[in-house]
Design an enzyme around this catalytic site. Structure first.
Site, PDB file in Angstrom:
ATOM      1  N   ARG A  39       0.855  -1.197   0.000  1.00  0.00           N
ATOM      2  CA  ARG A  39       0.000   0.000   0.000  1.00  0.00           C
ATOM      3  C   ARG A  39       0.883   1.236   0.000  1.00  0.00           C
ATOM      4  O   ARG A  39       0.649   2.195  -0.713  1.00  0.00           O
ATOM      5  CB  ARG A  39      -0.951   0.021   1.206  1.00  0.00           C
ATOM      6  CG  ARG A  39      -1.651   1.372   1.361  1.00  0.00           C
ATOM      7  CD  ARG A  39      -2.887   1.378   2.285  1.00  0.00           C
ATOM      8  NE  ARG A  39      -2.796   0.478   3.400  1.00  0.00           N
ATOM      9  CZ  ARG A  39      -1.977   0.650   4.465  1.00  0.00           C
ATOM     10  NH1 ARG A  39      -1.205   1.708   4.554  1.00  0.00           N
ATOM     11  NH2 ARG A  39      -1.966  -0.238   5.430  1.00  0.00           N
ATOM     12  N   TYR A  48     -17.074  16.255 -15.324  1.00  0.00           N
ATOM     13  CA  TYR A  48     -17.367  14.833 -15.294  1.00  0.00           C
ATOM     14  C   TYR A  48     -18.410  14.553 -14.202  1.00  0.00           C
ATOM     15  O   TYR A  48     -18.250  14.998 -13.061  1.00  0.00           O
ATOM     16  CB  TYR A  48     -16.070  14.063 -15.028  1.00  0.00           C
ATOM     17  CG  TYR A  48     -16.271  12.581 -14.927  1.00  0.00           C
ATOM     18  CD1 TYR A  48     -16.654  11.837 -16.041  1.00  0.00           C
ATOM     19  CD2 TYR A  48     -16.094  11.913 -13.731  1.00  0.00           C
ATOM     20  CE1 TYR A  48     -16.854  10.475 -15.948  1.00  0.00           C
ATOM     21  CE2 TYR A  48     -16.289  10.537 -13.634  1.00  0.00           C
ATOM     22  CZ  TYR A  48     -16.675   9.831 -14.751  1.00  0.00           C
ATOM     23  OH  TYR A  48     -16.877   8.487 -14.652  1.00  0.00           O
ATOM     24  N   ASP A  50      -7.961  18.623 -14.339  1.00  0.00           N
ATOM     25  CA  ASP A  50      -8.281  17.263 -14.786  1.00  0.00           C
ATOM     26  C   ASP A  50      -7.916  17.216 -16.271  1.00  0.00           C
ATOM     27  O   ASP A  50      -8.599  17.815 -17.106  1.00  0.00           O
ATOM     28  CB  ASP A  50      -9.777  16.996 -14.545  1.00  0.00           C
ATOM     29  CG  ASP A  50     -10.205  15.588 -14.982  1.00  0.00           C
ATOM     30  OD1 ASP A  50      -9.495  14.974 -15.806  1.00  0.00           O
ATOM     31  OD2 ASP A  50     -11.266  15.131 -14.515  1.00  0.00           O
ATOM     32  N   LYS A  68      -8.801   6.170 -19.276  1.00  0.00           N
ATOM     33  CA  LYS A  68      -9.165   6.652 -20.614  1.00  0.00           C
ATOM     34  C   LYS A  68      -7.949   6.589 -21.552  1.00  0.00           C
ATOM     35  O   LYS A  68      -7.482   5.514 -21.838  1.00  0.00           O
ATOM     36  CB  LYS A  68      -9.766   8.055 -20.491  1.00  0.00           C
ATOM     37  CG  LYS A  68     -10.748   8.219 -19.322  1.00  0.00           C
ATOM     38  CD  LYS A  68     -12.016   7.389 -19.469  1.00  0.00           C
ATOM     39  CE  LYS A  68     -12.844   7.293 -18.199  1.00  0.00           C
ATOM     40  NZ  LYS A  68     -13.207   8.563 -17.568  1.00  0.00           N
TER      41      LYS A  68
HETATM   42  C1  LIG Z   1     -13.627   9.002 -16.295  1.00  0.00           C
HETATM   43  C2  LIG Z   1     -13.300  10.339 -15.806  1.00  0.00           C
HETATM   44  C3  LIG Z   1     -13.027  10.576 -14.446  1.00  0.00           C
HETATM   45  C4  LIG Z   1     -13.138   9.474 -13.398  1.00  0.00           C
HETATM   46  O1  LIG Z   1     -12.172   8.493 -13.583  1.00  0.00           O
HETATM   47  P1  LIG Z   1     -12.402   6.931 -13.176  1.00  0.00           P
HETATM   48  O2  LIG Z   1     -11.118   6.308 -13.605  1.00  0.00           O
HETATM   49  O3  LIG Z   1     -13.596   6.451 -13.930  1.00  0.00           O
HETATM   50  O4  LIG Z   1     -12.619   6.905 -11.706  1.00  0.00           O
HETATM   51  C5  LIG Z   1     -12.682  11.857 -14.063  1.00  0.00           C
HETATM   52  N1  LIG Z   1     -12.608  12.858 -14.957  1.00  0.00           N
HETATM   53  C6  LIG Z   1     -12.856  12.676 -16.265  1.00  0.00           C
HETATM   54  C7  LIG Z   1     -12.762  13.823 -17.201  1.00  0.00           C
HETATM   55  C8  LIG Z   1     -13.218  11.419 -16.733  1.00  0.00           C
HETATM   56  O5  LIG Z   1     -13.489  11.245 -18.041  1.00  0.00           O
END
Ligand SMILES: *Cc1c(COP(=O)(O)O)cnc(C)c1O
Length: 380
Positions: free
Chosen positions: A47, A99, A171, A196
């Site tokens: 961890r 998101y 983000d 993604k």
């Molecule tokens: C998918 C996504 C998230 C969240 O990520 P996870 O890996 O699904 O927890 C946050 N911000 C954006 C822009 C996303 O597309």
């Protein structure tokens, strides 16, 4: 080292001192033997740290031009760790078009724990200043926004953040460091859903943070270890592998998306097309200045403006898969109001433009002719 080389080699020197393997071994272990109490080789418990995760964290820091990377079990776990830097009464100013899961985390979890959020339009960054007060701790920016493809000026946000001594987090999931590097534009924290584009193959859920400042890195590392939302070594390996082809995948995503966006714009059964590469996009100039190209994401509305017309189109697609998520090699189509953004109340959604006839595309790296042909038959 330049970007394309960094995706392959960044942070990866001396990865396997034992045998010199080119890819880092998957250290599927929870613990590490010690020669004497406290006598270990840098890892004690997985961890707190794991060599495969460390290899990924170093690669992430390298491609974002940061100093310290931290990897988590998901993108939301990474955002959750940032919010745990704050205490009741602290205020955060966030992009309003964001998101859905981030919005849910902010409003349903952290508001309940005493943080206060202001969700505002940031198309004009100067809007931010009127919400800043002595309790403000963070500006949270998503650009391009999801799903409306608004563009927020990161440099302008960072000037405001620095002037008022608050943190700026971006983000960077939609753009990836191939297109934009927020730390170079003045951000303090860059966050990714590596699920993604960084992973890129729709086979792993993982999140990350990258920072430059040592003190901030230490505080985030404390949360990562204390709260424990880490990713496993197998998943770390998959994202490391994904990052090695990020630059060529992104180039193709962008080229295909441009052709698809232009096709949609010229089609009589399409009403609006949201893609920052169009010259008439409200913040096209900012996109041009802060991004290398315009990304692989497009949203559009049908000219019939009804839920039925969008649903029918989505059901008729054959090459595009109707699914949540984005950023994989395969093209996906989604319906934000019933899928990714269903957790945002209907009125809030519609104010942002997320109406029932809105469709979001994650344009993959297939042959562009097949993607356009598919949309043509589904629209017809
Ligand atoms: C998918 C996504 C998230 C969240 O990520 P996870 O890996 O699904 O927890 C946050 N911000 C954006 C822009 C996303 O597309």
């Amino acid at each position: 080292m330049k970007f394309n080389t960094k995706t392959i080699h960044g942070g990866q020197h001396n990865i396997d001192p034992a045998y010199g393997s080119v890819m880092p071994p998957i250290y599927q272990t929870t613990t590490y033997s010690q020669t004497t109490p406290g006598g270990h080789k840098g890892f004690e418990y997985s961890r707190s740290g794991n060599p495969t995760r460390s290899a990924l964290e170093n690669a992430l820091a390298s491609i974002e031009n940061g100093e310290f990377g931290l990897a988590f079990g998901s993108g939301l776990a990474a955002i959750d760790a940032v919010m745990k830097l704050f205490k009741p009464g602290d205020e955060i100013i966030s992009t309003n078009d964001l998101y859905g899961g981030s919005y849910r985390l902010f409003t349903k979890i952290f508001e309940g724990l005493g943080l206060k959020f202001h969700f505002i339009g940031m198309d004009d960054a100067s809007n931010i200043e009127e919400y800043i007060n002595e309790n403000t701790k963070l500006i949270w920016v998503e650009t391009p926004t999801n799903p409306m493809m608004n563009i927020i000026d990161i440099v302008a946000c960072s000037k405001i953040a620095k002037k008022h001594k608050v943190l700026l987090a971006v983000d960077n999931t939609f753009a990836t460091p191939y297109l934009q590097q927020p730390l170079d534009l003045g951000a303090d924290i860059v966050m990714h859903s590596a699920t993604k584009y960084l992973g890129g193959h729709s086979d792993v859920v993982l999140g990350s943070l990258v920072v430059k400042d040592k003190d901030l890195a230490d505080r985030l590392y404390f949360v990562q270890n204390a709260s424990g939302a880490v990713c496993g070594p197998q998943d770390s390996f998959l994202v490391l592998r994904g990052i090695k082809t990020l630059h060529i995948r992104m180039q193709r995503h962008c080229e295909n998306a441009e052709k698809v966006a232009k096709f949609l714009k010229s089609h009589p059964k399409v009403d609006k097309v949201y893609w920052p590469g169009f010259e008439d996009h409200p913040n096209h100039d900012i996109a041009k200045a802060q991004m290398k190209a315009f990304g692989g994401m497009i949203s559009f509305t049908t000219s019939e403006k009804t839920l039925e017309s969008a649903v029918k189109l989505l059901e008729n697609l054959k090459v595009f898969t109707l699914a949540e998520s984005l950023g994989g090699v395969e093209s996906l189509a989604g319906h934000p109001s019933s899928m990714t953004h269903a957790s945002i109340p209907k009125e809030e959604r519609e104010k942002l433009g997320i109406i029932d006839s809105l469709i979001r595309l994650s344009v993959g790296i297939e042959d562009e002719e097949d993607l356009i042909e598919d949309l043509k038959q589904a629209l017809g």
